[in-house]
Design a protein around this motif. Structure first.
Motif, PDB file in Angstrom:
ATOM      1  N   GLY A   1     -53.628  11.250  16.902  1.00 36.25           N
ATOM      2  CA  GLY A   1     -52.908  10.997  15.703  1.00 36.25           C
ATOM      3  C   GLY A   1     -53.785   9.537  15.086  1.00 36.25           C
ATOM      4  N   GLY A   2     -53.922   9.590  13.654  1.00 40.50           N
ATOM      5  CA  GLY A   2     -54.640   8.543  12.997  1.00 40.50           C
ATOM      6  C   GLY A   2     -54.039   7.963  11.942  1.00 40.50           C
ATOM      7  N   GLY A   3     -52.640   7.884  12.176  1.00 41.03           N
ATOM      8  CA  GLY A   3     -51.796   7.107  11.066  1.00 41.03           C
ATOM      9  C   GLY A   3     -51.672   5.675  11.699  1.00 41.03           C
ATOM     10  N   THR A   4     -50.787   5.196  10.917  1.00 41.10           N
ATOM     11  CA  THR A   4     -50.567   3.464  11.458  1.00 41.10           C
ATOM     12  C   THR A   4     -50.259   3.468  12.867  1.00 41.10           C
ATOM     13  N   ALA A   5     -49.757   4.319  13.456  1.00 42.67           N
ATOM     14  CA  ALA A   5     -49.442   4.128  15.076  1.00 42.67           C
ATOM     15  C   ALA A   5     -50.618   4.323  15.961  1.00 42.67           C
ATOM     16  N   GLY A   6     -51.326   5.554  15.491  1.00 43.32           N
ATOM     17  CA  GLY A   6     -52.630   5.553  16.417  1.00 43.32           C
ATOM     18  C   GLY A   6     -53.643   4.479  16.151  1.00 43.32           C
TER      19      GLY A   6
ATOM     20  N   GLU B   1     -57.775  12.779  15.046  1.00 42.48           N
ATOM     21  CA  GLU B   1     -56.982  12.820  13.734  1.00 42.48           C
ATOM     22  C   GLU B   1     -57.472  14.017  12.984  1.00 42.48           C
ATOM     23  N   SER B   2     -56.381  14.766  12.357  1.00 41.91           N
ATOM     24  CA  SER B   2     -56.923  15.823  11.130  1.00 41.91           C
ATOM     25  C   SER B   2     -56.693  15.396   9.775  1.00 41.91           C
ATOM     26  N   ASP B   3     -57.693  15.366   8.898  1.00 40.13           N
ATOM     27  CA  ASP B   3     -57.786  15.125   7.760  1.00 40.13           C
ATOM     28  C   ASP B   3     -56.880  16.040   6.866  1.00 40.13           C
TER      29      ASP B   3
ATOM     30  N   ILE C   1     -54.062  17.766   8.014  1.00 39.06           N
ATOM     31  CA  ILE C   1     -52.744  17.302   8.237  1.00 39.06           C
ATOM     32  C   ILE C   1     -52.345  15.872   7.496  1.00 39.06           C
ATOM     33  N   GLY C   2     -53.250  14.942   7.616  1.00 42.32           N
ATOM     34  CA  GLY C   2     -52.857  13.705   7.087  1.00 42.32           C
ATOM     35  C   GLY C   2     -51.813  13.175   7.790  1.00 42.32           C
ATOM     36  N   THR C   3     -51.659  11.876   7.096  1.00 38.53           N
ATOM     37  CA  THR C   3     -50.557  10.821   7.624  1.00 38.53           C
ATOM     38  C   THR C   3     -49.293  10.896   6.525  1.00 38.53           C
ATOM     39  N   VAL C   4     -48.125  10.339   7.406  1.00 38.34           N
ATOM     40  CA  VAL C   4     -47.084  10.314   6.472  1.00 38.34           C
ATOM     41  C   VAL C   4     -47.094   9.443   5.576  1.00 38.34           C
ATOM     42  N   GLY C   5     -48.107   8.748   5.100  1.00 39.97           N
ATOM     43  CA  GLY C   5     -48.444   7.741   4.174  1.00 39.97           C
ATOM     44  C   GLY C   5     -47.231   6.674   3.346  1.00 39.97           C
ATOM     45  N   VAL C   6     -46.474   6.587   4.227  1.00 35.60           N
ATOM     46  CA  VAL C   6     -45.346   5.563   3.823  1.00 35.60           C
ATOM     47  C   VAL C   6     -45.163   4.633   5.042  1.00 35.60           C
ATOM     48  N   GLY C   7     -44.366   3.400   4.756  1.00 41.67           N
ATOM     49  CA  GLY C   7     -44.181   2.471   5.871  1.00 41.67           C
ATOM     50  C   GLY C   7     -45.163   1.243   5.475  1.00 41.67           C
ATOM     51  N   GLU C   8     -44.623   0.405   4.527  1.00 43.20           N
ATOM     52  CA  GLU C   8     -45.305  -0.335   3.872  1.00 43.20           C
ATOM     53  C   GLU C   8     -44.680  -1.812   3.954  1.00 43.20           C
ATOM     54  N   ALA C   9     -43.505  -1.846   4.548  1.00 43.76           N
ATOM     55  CA  ALA C   9     -42.553  -3.301   4.637  1.00 43.76           C
ATOM     56  C   ALA C   9     -42.695  -3.680   6.297  1.00 43.76           C
ATOM     57  N   THR C  10     -42.981  -4.923   6.318  1.00 49.50           N
ATOM     58  CA  THR C  10     -43.004  -5.315   7.690  1.00 49.50           C
ATOM     59  C   THR C  10     -42.174  -6.435   8.096  1.00 49.50           C
TER      60      THR C  10
ATOM     61  N   LYS D   1     -58.301  19.582  14.121  1.00 51.56           N
ATOM     62  CA  LYS D   1     -56.882  20.096  14.150  1.00 51.56           C
ATOM     63  C   LYS D   1     -56.651  20.481  15.847  1.00 51.56           C
ATOM     64  N   ILE D   2     -55.775  19.681  16.267  1.00 45.78           N
ATOM     65  CA  ILE D   2     -55.529  20.162  17.689  1.00 45.78           C
ATOM     66  C   ILE D   2     -54.595  21.315  17.757  1.00 45.78           C
ATOM     67  N   VAL D   3     -55.137  22.363  18.520  1.00 46.28           N
ATOM     68  CA  VAL D   3     -54.468  23.977  18.470  1.00 46.28           C
ATOM     69  C   VAL D   3     -53.882  24.109  19.748  1.00 46.28           C
TER      70      VAL D   3
ATOM     71  N   GLY E   1     -44.603   5.426  17.371  1.00 46.49           N
ATOM     72  CA  GLY E   1     -44.621   5.852  16.012  1.00 46.49           C
ATOM     73  C   GLY E   1     -43.542   6.724  15.831  1.00 46.49           C
ATOM     74  N   LEU E   2     -43.819   7.651  14.630  1.00 48.32           N
ATOM     75  CA  LEU E   2     -42.910   8.778  14.552  1.00 48.32           C
ATOM     76  C   LEU E   2     -42.581   9.678  15.654  1.00 48.32           C
ATOM     77  N   ALA E   3     -43.486   9.778  16.428  1.00 46.32           N
ATOM     78  CA  ALA E   3     -43.508  10.870  17.628  1.00 46.32           C
ATOM     79  C   ALA E   3     -42.179  10.107  18.631  1.00 46.32           C
TER      80      ALA E   3
ATOM     81  N   SER F   1     -39.824   0.229  11.803  1.00 44.49           N
ATOM     82  CA  SER F   1     -40.686   1.172  12.710  1.00 44.49           C
ATOM     83  C   SER F   1     -42.045   0.704  12.975  1.00 44.49           C
ATOM     84  N   ILE F   2     -42.674  -0.089  12.195  1.00 46.78           N
ATOM     85  CA  ILE F   2     -44.087  -0.430  12.482  1.00 46.78           C
ATOM     86  C   ILE F   2     -43.828  -1.582  13.624  1.00 46.78           C
ATOM     87  N   HIS F   3     -43.003  -2.303  13.585  1.00 47.98           N
ATOM     88  CA  HIS F   3     -42.758  -3.438  14.606  1.00 47.98           C
ATOM     89  C   HIS F   3     -42.375  -2.521  16.009  1.00 47.98           C
TER      90      HIS F   3
HETATM   91  P1  FAD Z   1     -48.162   9.727  10.961  1.00 44.13           P
HETATM   92  O1  FAD Z   1     -48.800   8.773   9.757  1.00 44.13           O
HETATM   93  O2  FAD Z   1     -47.606  11.169  10.368  1.00 44.13           O
HETATM   94  O3  FAD Z   1     -49.646  10.079  11.574  1.00 44.13           O
HETATM   95  C1  FAD Z   1     -49.686  11.393  12.453  1.00 44.13           C
HETATM   96  C2  FAD Z   1     -51.134  11.466  12.647  1.00 44.13           C
HETATM   97  O4  FAD Z   1     -51.310  12.740  13.591  1.00 44.13           O
HETATM   98  C3  FAD Z   1     -51.996  12.012  11.535  1.00 44.13           C
HETATM   99  O5  FAD Z   1     -53.288  11.264  11.724  1.00 44.13           O
HETATM  100  C4  FAD Z   1     -52.152  13.382  11.699  1.00 44.13           C
HETATM  101  O6  FAD Z   1     -53.249  13.751  11.130  1.00 44.13           O
HETATM  102  C5  FAD Z   1     -52.122  13.662  13.207  1.00 44.13           C
HETATM  103  N1  FAD Z   1     -51.883  14.899  13.681  1.00 44.13           N
HETATM  104  C6  FAD Z   1     -50.893  15.280  13.713  1.00 44.13           C
HETATM  105  N2  FAD Z   1     -51.036  16.716  14.291  1.00 44.13           N
HETATM  106  C7  FAD Z   1     -52.156  16.845  14.671  1.00 44.13           C
HETATM  107  C8  FAD Z   1     -52.962  17.884  15.043  1.00 44.13           C
HETATM  108  N3  FAD Z   1     -52.535  19.078  15.486  1.00 44.13           N
HETATM  109  N4  FAD Z   1     -54.553  17.588  15.217  1.00 44.13           N
HETATM  110  C9  FAD Z   1     -54.737  16.504  15.268  1.00 44.13           C
HETATM  111  N5  FAD Z   1     -54.227  15.683  14.423  1.00 44.13           N
HETATM  112  C10 FAD Z   1     -52.767  15.663  14.413  1.00 44.13           C
HETATM  113  N6  FAD Z   1     -41.843   1.728   8.719  1.00 44.13           N
HETATM  114  C11 FAD Z   1     -41.834   0.368   8.607  1.00 44.13           C
HETATM  115  O7  FAD Z   1     -42.403  -0.398   9.463  1.00 44.13           O
HETATM  116  N7  FAD Z   1     -41.884   0.093   7.276  1.00 44.13           N
HETATM  117  C12 FAD Z   1     -41.423   0.599   6.286  1.00 44.13           C
HETATM  118  O8  FAD Z   1     -41.133   0.177   5.311  1.00 44.13           O
HETATM  119  C13 FAD Z   1     -41.086   2.013   6.600  1.00 44.13           C
HETATM  120  N8  FAD Z   1     -41.043   3.013   5.484  1.00 44.13           N
HETATM  121  C14 FAD Z   1     -40.762   4.224   5.862  1.00 44.13           C
HETATM  122  C15 FAD Z   1     -40.441   5.098   4.724  1.00 44.13           C
HETATM  123  C16 FAD Z   1     -40.146   6.610   5.154  1.00 44.13           C
HETATM  124  C17 FAD Z   1     -39.379   7.510   3.948  1.00 44.13           C
HETATM  125  C18 FAD Z   1     -40.548   7.014   6.269  1.00 44.13           C
HETATM  126  C19 FAD Z   1     -40.515   8.599   6.582  1.00 44.13           C
HETATM  127  C20 FAD Z   1     -41.221   6.023   7.363  1.00 44.13           C
HETATM  128  C21 FAD Z   1     -41.149   4.729   6.997  1.00 44.13           C
HETATM  129  N9  FAD Z   1     -41.498   3.913   8.016  1.00 44.13           N
HETATM  130  C22 FAD Z   1     -41.614   2.646   7.711  1.00 44.13           C
HETATM  131  C23 FAD Z   1     -42.087   4.270   9.220  1.00 44.13           C
HETATM  132  C24 FAD Z   1     -43.513   4.582   9.182  1.00 44.13           C
HETATM  133  O9  FAD Z   1     -44.063   5.182   8.128  1.00 44.13           O
HETATM  134  C25 FAD Z   1     -44.167   4.907  10.523  1.00 44.13           C
HETATM  135  O10 FAD Z   1     -43.787   4.466  11.619  1.00 44.13           O
HETATM  136  C26 FAD Z   1     -45.617   4.865  10.537  1.00 44.13           C
HETATM  137  O11 FAD Z   1     -46.163   5.302   9.362  1.00 44.13           O
HETATM  138  C27 FAD Z   1     -46.355   5.243  11.785  1.00 44.13           C
HETATM  139  O12 FAD Z   1     -46.506   6.870  11.435  1.00 44.13           O
HETATM  140  P2  FAD Z   1     -47.257   7.491  12.733  1.00 44.13           P
HETATM  141  O13 FAD Z   1     -48.612   7.210  12.663  1.00 44.13           O
HETATM  142  O14 FAD Z   1     -46.441   7.805  13.734  1.00 44.13           O
HETATM  143  O15 FAD Z   1     -47.413   9.141  11.989  1.00 44.13           O
END
Ligand code: FAD
Length: 502
Positions: free
Chosen positions: A12-17, A39-41, A43-52, A185-187, A333-335, A346-348
């Motif tokens: 995963g390549g979101g904020t956590a990765g 990471e999978s382009d 699938i993308g990321t959740v795209g939120v998580g902007e306050a720390t 994409k991991i299958v 992260g979200l996992a 969450s980011i913390h």
């Molecule tokens: P994601 O961003 O979902 O990344 C998952 C990654 O895994 C992606 O790169 C995806 O491509 C990859 N992936 C998944 N499946 C596969 C696969 N099969 N093969 C290959 N790659 C794969 N946190 C804060 O601290 N402050 C905030 O203000 C805040 N606001 C939020 C608001 C909302 C509504 C939500 C839902 C969350 C919020 N968070 C906030 C939490 C924050 O968004 C997350 O903690 C942070 O973005 C981490 O996400 P992640 O990296 O775990 O997951």
């Protein structure tokens, strides 16, 4: 004989990765083998998580990140706390400021002296004594202690930033330090037959990525930790009933407020996060109490700039993964679980998870004591933050909608019941080991939500009343005076860290 270094695979390549990749690459250079992130382009990321919250500065400093460069590249603004509107009752507002409120006098918490003055008719707000709150209300900001009078501690602050740009920033950082990125994409997830440990992940197209230790940052789906290892999930929806969010960016409007705003609505709450290039907004709500369409209409009717996209729906289940570390997988992260972003935690939690992993570094011979300790601390941390968030919902006077009536009646975790009772009776904050939110945070939310102590610490009666009155008035005047002389938040950004337009 030295052990052959482990190969880490980050899924995963979101904020956590990318936070994990950056921290491991920096802190463990030479002590681990290869670090590969998948990471999978598509699938993308959740795209939120902007306050720390302020501890993010420890991570930045550990990584040696230049603050101004970071702020510019992530379109960031500064955050001195959170304004809670309509949470206690409609029309009411308070700030949860970062940093201290006043200062302890003779070892007795400041709010006890404030409580004593209240009994003598003083009407000042507790946040009149918090430098971050005073500056936030006036829209002021400063970083350098040299711009503050001698003896005045620096402002406690965190950031608002663009989540996509933050991941990009950390990716550049990590790749420069040797982290290998693989897109795909991991299958399939392959387990060892002997013990069920993960040995490899396979991508669409057949590529196989082997590793010794896996960090599951795959987001809500928990590809390794749940879909493969079935680690279990503790559902906290009965305490935190919101289960959906709609997110939408809008045009930025001046001035850039140096705080996050959370406005309680009939079925949840709305966030407002000002960035340099746009404002992030979202409605976090409980689906049994409102339809998606109605929530979207409420959100769109309450933007202060023109929307820049259609609202995006996100579904979640509040709670935590029962085993955040299971076999050779740690979830981050979200996992690893989810708590709504009311206190931006969450980011913390990603940060503390990575730090804990580094300090309990996995070894080839799999040490169950390290795993148990990791999981024990993760559980504790999640539960303490949960209680703090639940407090906002429970301690409300609102009864104008089904959600608020439910929250006023709901049974609480025992740990929170004790905290509320102790504060209400004695004005004391029950503190537990290593708690993230310090006494001033609890005090500001207790008081903001209307949990007024019936009594205060009798030691606060020792100094003569007039001395206490004078001391508190001095603190208030000094903070106002200092804040008046600071740059506005907009001026500060324009002068020191204006981002390029995008
Ligand atoms: P994601 O961003 O979902 O990344 C998952 C990654 O895994 C992606 O790169 C995806 O491509 C990859 N992936 C998944 N499946 C596969 C696969 N099969 N093969 C290959 N790659 C794969 N946190 C804060 O601290 N402050 C905030 O203000 C805040 N606001 C939020 C608001 C909302 C509504 C939500 C839902 C969350 C919020 N968070 C906030 C939490 C924050 O968004 C997350 O903690 C942070 O973005 C981490 O996400 P992640 O990296 O775990 O997951």
């Amino acid at each position: 004989m030295t052990e052959q270094p482990l190969k880490f695979v980050i899924v995963g390549g979101g904020t956590a990765g990318w936070m994990a990749a950056a921290a491991l690459a920096h802190a463990l250079k030479g002590r681990v083998g290869e670090i590969e992130l998948v990471e999978s382009d598509e699938i993308g990321t959740v795209g939120v998580g902007e306050a720390t919250i302020p501890p993010i500065q420890f991570l930045n400093s550990l990584l040696g990140i230049d603050e101004i460069d970071f702020v510019k590249k992530t379109q960031a603004t500064f955050k001195l706390g959170i304004e809670f509107r309509d949470w206690r009752r409609l029309g009411h507002s308070y700030i949860h400021p970062f940093g201290p409120i006043g200062m302890a006098i003779e070892g007795v918490g400041f709010h006890h002296y404030w409580g004593r003055l209240r009994r003598h008719g003083d009407t000042s707000d507790i946040c009149d004594y918090a430098m971050s709150a005073v500056a936030a209300r006036k829209g002021k900001f400063v970083i350098a202690p040299s711009e503050l009078p001698p003896g005045v501690p620096p402002l406690a602050y965190a950031y608002h930033f663009d989540a996509g740009l933050y991941a990009r920033f950390l990716r550049d950082y990590a790749e420069k330090r040797g982290v290998r990125r693989t897109e795909g994409k991991i299958v399939e997830v392959k387990q060892r037959q002997s013990d069920g440990f993960i040995e490899a992940v396979e991508l669409e197209g057949g590529k196989r990525i082997e590793g010794d230790f896996f960090i599951d940052c795959s987001g809500f789906r928990g590809l390794l930790i749940e879909q493969t290892l079935k680690s279990g999930y503790e559902d906290w929806t009965h305490w935190l009933p919101c289960d959906r969010a709609l997110a939408v960016p809008c045009e930025s409007v001046a001035p850039l407020t140096p705080y996050t705003r959370s406005t309680a609505r009939t079925a949840g709450w709305q966030w407002r996060i000002p960035l340099q290039h746009r404002t992030g907004n979202g409605y976090v709500y409980s689906s049994p109490f409102i339809s998606d369409d109605e929530a979207a209409a409420t959100l769109m009717a309450n933007l202060d700039g023109a929307p820049r996209a259609e609202p995006r729906l996100l579904r979640f289940v509040t709670g935590r993964r029962k085993q955040a570390w299971n076999k050779n997988v740690v979830a981050l992260g979200l996992a690893s679980g989810f708590m709504e972003p009311l206190e931006s935690t969450s980011i913390h939690l990603i940060q503390t998870g990575v730090m804990r992993l580094i300090s309990l570094l996995p070894t080839r011979n799999h040490d169950p004591a390290a795993v148990e300790e990791y999981n024990r601390l993760s559980k504790l941390e999640y539960e303490q933050i949960r209680d703090f968030i639940v407090l906002h919902y429970r301690a409300t006077e609102r009864d104008d909608s089904e959600l608020w009536r439910y929250c006023r009646r709901m049974a609480l975790p025992d740990s929170l019941t004790h905290k509320i009772e102790l504060f209400r009776e004695r004005g004391k904050v029950a503190r537990f080991d290593d708690q993230l939110f310090a006494e001033p945070s609890w005090v500001s939310v207790f008081l903001g939500q209307g949990v007024e102590p019936r009594d205060y610490d009798r030691l606060a009666d020792v100094p003569p009343l007039a001395d206490v009155q004078r001391a508190l008035a001095n603190v208030r005047d000094k903070m106002n005076h200092i804040a008046d002389r600071l740059l506005t938040h907009d001026e500060f950004i324009a002068r020191h860290c204006k981002a390029d337009p995008i």
